[in-house]
Design an enzyme around this catalytic site. Structure first.
Site, short mmCIF file in Angstrom:
data_model
loop_
_atom_site.label_atom_id
_atom_site.label_comp_id
_atom_site.label_asym_id
_atom_site.label_seq_id
_atom_site.Cartn_x
_atom_site.Cartn_y
_atom_site.Cartn_z
N SER A 240 0.85 -1.19 0.00
CA SER A 240 0.00 0.00 0.00
C SER A 240 0.89 1.24 0.00
CB SER A 240 -0.88 0.01 1.24
OG SER A 240 -0.08 0.27 2.38
N LYS A 241 0.24 2.38 -0.04
CA LYS A 241 0.94 3.67 -0.08
C LYS A 241 2.06 3.79 0.98
CE LYS A 241 -0.89 6.61 -3.16
NZ LYS A 241 -0.23 5.89 -4.25
#
Ligand code: GLU
Length: 469
Positions: A240-241
């Site tokens: 994820s980010k």
């Protein structure tokens, strides 16, 4: 049978590298089997779908070279067809109308929770007499799932995966407003598109059991399934980010080459012996699903960087040169003309030895296009000039001007001879010369620099350096 694979992204954000890997596997499988790879934009969630995301998908796939067959289709344009299939299932008794109100459903859920049972629709309208149906109130259409037995997915990656049918509820296929649900639309579109291989992230495995029952209800042939493990970050969590760049565009902006990213994504979950560097052509000829791993792959930026460095050195130089030119424009505001392009081409084998990304590479190429201005910004280089360097340059200038055969051998012979005459170590000549020509203390070998810049440009830069006070 022609193999038909598909990539059906939902356009709710820019192209994620996990999705790009799914696209790559589908593309490779289709190309390997001389089949078709189709692109379908699943844009039925109107609120979350954006035009920018659609562009990002087209753009990212094109940049990666993952071409699709035929025109991309948009799921939102097929809604009527999906609804028609739902109504047909209804006509054939494979689905039924459910008139439960939101309050009834909520009460059902509360009861199930209180009894510690799975929160399931209790099928209360499944066998009810249609004459009981209230007039003029909206209904949804639910599919009749088998009440007993098991459903098995023969997955090409996961093996046989079985669940008890009692775990499958009679899910909605048509909403009260007449719109189809995702679960139905995917199946109809895959069937209509002739898709016979569904390769996707294993987060969709649960959907596959439901979708398989939909195929059966519709009387359609079931595709081969291959659910591939998701990509995790170095910490073992789903990528994820938090882990850094996650979109294809971000990697592009950071100076990665498409071939490097493709090679990297390919190796994330698929292997061919111990091979690390695999060209796209090799991947097409070797790819199959039997060597896709079952464990989640971990994203490793260092590996990607080292592959990128490899392709910067060894890859097709025209693509790299185009990339450097684009970076020079975007990051340094420098426009490169034909002479500049030639210089970059000549310098590339030297510059690419040290760079991990196009951005690093292009930073070292600035001097090829932009002559240094004096005093130099790099203080160390300026110091070399001021502390005796200019004097040395004045002393060697004439010998350089006299050289007509401007090649590394002559340049080296001349400069070494001059160093001896001046009783200087060769470094004492090379350092100020490098500062004058490149404006810095690091560059390719000085004879290469002289040749790459060519005679006129080298002498002009030298002249400007010695003119400064
Ligand atoms: N649109 C879905 C997604 O982006 C893919 C559905 C599928 O592969 O079946 O996750």
């Amino acid at each position: 049978m022609t193999v038909v694979t598909r990539f059906p992204p939902s356009p709710t954000g820019s192209l994620h590298i996990g999705s790009a890997r799914t696209a790559l596997f589908n593309w490779l499988y289709a190309r390997h089997h001389a089949g078709q790879f189709i692109l379908r934009i699943e844009d039925t969630d109107r609120k979350r779908s954006t035009k920018e995301a659609v562009e990002s998908i087209f753009d990212g796939l094109t940049w990666l070279g993952l071409d699709w067959d035929g025109d991309a289709t948009f799921q939102s344009q097929k809604i009527e067809r999906h609804a028609a299939v739902a109504l047909d299932l209804l006509d054939r008794g494979m689905a039924y109308k459910c008139y439960c109100t939101p309050e009834e459903l909520e009460a059902m859920r509360a009861k199930a929770r209180a009894e510690g049972k799975p929160v399931f629709y209790d099928r209360r309208w499944r066998d009810r007499n249609p004459d009981d149906a209230p007039q003029d109130i909206p209904f949804v259409v639910r599919i009749k799932m088998p009440l007993d037995g098991e459903t098995t997915i023969q997955d090409q990656v996961q093996g046989d995966v079985t669940i008890a049918n009692e775990q499958l509820d009679d899910f909605i296929i048509l909403r009260a407003d007449g719109t189809p649900t995702y679960m139905l639309s995917v199946v109809v579109d895959d069937h209509d598109g002739g898709v016979n291989h569904v390769i996707r992230g294993d987060d969709h495995l649960n959907n596959a059991f439901r979708q398989l029952q939909l195929y059966r209800a519709a009387g359609w042939s079931i595709p081969e399934y291959a659910h591939i493990p998701l990509i995790h970050g170095a910490d073992g969590q789903k990528l994820s980010k938090r882990h850094g760049a996650t979109s294809v565009q971000e990697y592009r902006r950071e100076g990665f080459l498409p071939e490097a990213l493709l090679n990297y994504l390919l190796r994330l979950g698929w292997s061919h012996g111990d091979d690390e560097v695999i060209s796209t052509d090799q991947a097409v000829s070797w790819f199959d699903l039997d060597t896709v791993g079952r464990a989640p792959a971990r994203f490793d930026l260092e590996k990607l960087e080292s592959l990128n460095a490899h392709y910067l050195r060894e890859g097709g130089s025209q693509t790299v040169i185009d990339g450097v030119i684009a970076c020079l424009r975007e990051k340094h505001g420098i426009i490169v003309d034909t002479t500049g392009r030639q210089r970059i081409e000549l310098a590339l084998p030297h510059l690419a030895q040290r760079a991990k990304t196009l951005i690093e590479l292009s930073a070292t190429a600035v001097f090829l296009i932009q002559a240094p201005s004096f005093p130099l910004v790099e203080r160390k280089a300026q110091k070399i000039l001021v502390n005796g360097g200019i004097e040395v340059l004045r002393n060697i200038q004439d010998s350089l001007v006299e050289i007509n055969a401007w090649n590394p051998d002559t340049l080296e012979a001349t400069l070494r001879a001059r160093a001896e005459e001046l009783e200087l170590g060769f470094g004492k000549i090379a350092q100020p010369l490098r500062a004058a020509l490149c404006g810095s203390t690091a560059s390719p070998g000085i004879f290469d620099v002289l040749v790459i810049l060519d005679r006129d440009e080298s002498l002009a830069r030298l002249q400007r350096a010695v003119e400064q006070e």
